[in-house]
Design a protein around this motif. Sequence first.
Motif, short mmCIF file in Angstrom:
data_model
loop_
_atom_site.label_atom_id
_atom_site.label_comp_id
_atom_site.label_asym_id
_atom_site.label_seq_id
_atom_site.Cartn_x
_atom_site.Cartn_y
_atom_site.Cartn_z
N UNK A 350 47.48 107.85 -26.67
CA UNK A 350 48.36 109.00 -26.55
C UNK A 350 48.08 109.95 -27.69
N UNK A 351 48.23 111.25 -27.44
CA UNK A 351 48.14 112.19 -28.54
C UNK A 351 49.28 111.87 -29.50
N UNK A 352 49.00 111.94 -30.78
CA UNK A 352 49.98 111.54 -31.80
C UNK A 352 51.31 112.31 -31.63
N UNK A 353 51.16 113.60 -31.30
CA UNK A 353 52.36 114.43 -31.18
C UNK A 353 53.23 113.97 -30.01
N UNK A 354 52.59 113.33 -29.00
CA UNK A 354 53.36 112.92 -27.81
C UNK A 354 53.80 111.47 -27.87
N UNK A 355 53.33 110.73 -28.88
CA UNK A 355 53.65 109.30 -28.94
C UNK A 355 55.09 109.10 -29.41
N UNK A 356 55.87 108.29 -28.69
CA UNK A 356 57.26 108.07 -29.12
C UNK A 356 57.28 107.29 -30.44
N UNK A 357 58.11 107.74 -31.39
CA UNK A 357 58.14 107.01 -32.67
C UNK A 357 59.21 105.93 -32.67
N UNK A 358 59.84 105.73 -31.50
CA UNK A 358 60.90 104.73 -31.44
C UNK A 358 60.38 103.40 -30.90
N UNK A 359 59.08 103.34 -30.53
CA UNK A 359 58.54 102.11 -29.94
C UNK A 359 58.41 101.01 -30.97
N UNK A 360 58.85 99.81 -30.59
CA UNK A 360 58.72 98.67 -31.50
C UNK A 360 57.83 97.62 -30.85
N UNK A 361 57.15 96.87 -31.68
CA UNK A 361 56.30 95.81 -31.14
C UNK A 361 57.16 94.85 -30.33
N UNK A 362 56.63 94.44 -29.17
CA UNK A 362 57.38 93.51 -28.32
C UNK A 362 58.25 94.24 -27.31
N UNK A 363 58.43 95.57 -27.46
CA UNK A 363 59.27 96.33 -26.52
C UNK A 363 58.76 96.21 -25.09
N UNK A 364 59.70 96.16 -24.14
CA UNK A 364 59.34 96.25 -22.72
C UNK A 364 59.12 97.72 -22.41
N UNK A 365 58.11 98.00 -21.64
CA UNK A 365 57.76 99.39 -21.38
C UNK A 365 57.03 99.43 -20.03
N UNK A 366 56.77 100.59 -19.48
CA UNK A 366 56.05 100.68 -18.21
C UNK A 366 54.81 101.56 -18.36
N UNK A 367 53.75 101.16 -17.71
CA UNK A 367 52.52 101.95 -17.79
C UNK A 367 52.12 102.43 -16.40
N UNK A 368 51.52 103.61 -16.35
CA UNK A 368 50.97 104.11 -15.09
C UNK A 368 49.50 104.44 -15.30
N UNK A 369 48.69 104.11 -14.31
CA UNK A 369 47.25 104.37 -14.38
C UNK A 369 46.95 105.55 -13.48
N UNK A 370 46.14 106.48 -13.98
CA UNK A 370 45.77 107.64 -13.16
C UNK A 370 45.00 107.14 -11.93
N UNK A 371 45.62 107.21 -10.73
CA UNK A 371 45.00 106.57 -9.56
C UNK A 371 43.72 107.27 -9.11
N UNK A 372 43.55 108.54 -9.52
CA UNK A 372 42.37 109.27 -9.06
C UNK A 372 41.18 109.04 -9.99
N UNK A 373 41.44 108.60 -11.22
CA UNK A 373 40.33 108.51 -12.18
C UNK A 373 39.89 107.09 -12.49
N UNK A 374 40.70 106.09 -12.10
CA UNK A 374 40.27 104.72 -12.38
C UNK A 374 39.11 104.34 -11.46
N UNK A 375 38.42 103.27 -11.77
CA UNK A 375 37.26 102.84 -10.98
C UNK A 375 37.49 101.45 -10.42
#
Length: 395
Positions: A350-375
């Motif tokens: 993530x760009x540093x400016x867009x990275x959340x500073x509230x994230x803690x190690x072990x946090x539950x989170x969700x990820x999305x993969x760009x469906x058009x660019x993955x291989x």
Amino acid sequence: MQRALPALDQNTAARSLSSELAQRTGALTVAGLSHSYGSGFAVDGVTFDIPAGEVAALLGPSGCGKSTVLRAIAGLIRPAKGTIALGDTDLLQVPARSRGIGMVFQNYALFPHMTVAENVSYPLACQGVPKQERRARVDEMLRLIQLDSFGRRLPHQLSGGQQQRVAVARALAGRPSLLLLDEPFGALDRALRFDLQVEMLRLQKALGITTLLVTHDQEEAQSLASRLVLMNRGRIEQIDTPSRIYDQPRTLFVNRFIGQTSMLTGRVEGAGPERMPVRLTTGELLDLLRPTRFVSGASVVVTCRPEEVSLFPDAGPGRLAARLIVSIPLGPHVIHDLELTDGTGIRCAQLRAQAPDTLLLGDRIFVAIDPARCHVFPPDAIGGDLHASLEGPSS
Ligand SMILES: Nc1ncnc2c1ncn2[C@@H]1O[C@H](COP(=O)(O)OP(=O)(O)OP(=O)(O)O)[C@@H](O)[C@H]1O
Ligand SMILES: [Mg+2]
């Protein structure tokens, strides 16, 4: 780096050398090249070409055959099969010393008992160039590499970067028609390497000499070369521009060797003409846009670059549940390493400016993969290639 001379002098020197070289250099064409040192082929059917005056980089894991290709071109070994031509000249018919090739190796390989000027002069003496002309050409080369006041020094009185520039000057002094560079900057620290890469690029562009560069450093390859030749186990995997190699890797090996990539495994579930749902081993469904050759039920590996992965605080369509393992600030980015519910690792940049500073190690989170660019690749490509590619990039 020393910047004593006005650029004008260097440019004049480069121009006069370049007009002479332009008449001699040509496209390098390597076709069906194979070589064995005894058991099995170290290089097996290698075919590529470099247009006249361009730079190509030969990349691949340790032991894949890069130096063997260079040695065959230089005439240091005789290949079992294949042809090597420079312009219209069949190089295999020409003895090594007459091929007109300049080489630079990783370890400088300057003659320690000779001064800088004597080192640069050496190939000219071998060619029988008269003494006076030799002196003029050495001066010209030293001016070109901006070490014109260093002629009387011995190699041990120079820094590593200066020694490497002398090695480049020595390779160019004999007016080579082809330049072969085998890990030329490998022994140098990062900042110096960058300076020398810029210097090398300037010289190469000014002289317009066809150049083949072997390197482990992907950034070096991408910044210096207009095309990359990627080798694996003695064979070529892909030849392309740096950006196409990165964005359109033809094999899983290429995808993993160049840049960073995460791999998710799953099975195609009812592929259509435009969409291809993949049921991941986590049990979640990825709806991929890219039409591919895979049939329903096929096992697949889905790969994605860190910049193609986004983070979300909440669940949603196409988002995968994950846990944050570690976050590392790196230049303008923050790199997050995450783990999916089945333990599969996935990396997000993530760009540093867009990275959340509230994230803690072990946090539950969700990820999305760009469906058009993955291989998507078949999983059978993982086995052997995996080992080789993990050995490969050193940077
Ligand atoms: N003189 C030799 N005798 C026997 N085998 C050799 C010799 N030189 C190289 N090989 C083998 O040939 C294969 C290709 O070697 P090569 O030196 O071309 O690899 P490379 O891609 O340049 O590797 P690296 O990145 O480590 O320099 C390797 O398996 C190596 O062990
Ligand atoms: Mg090598």
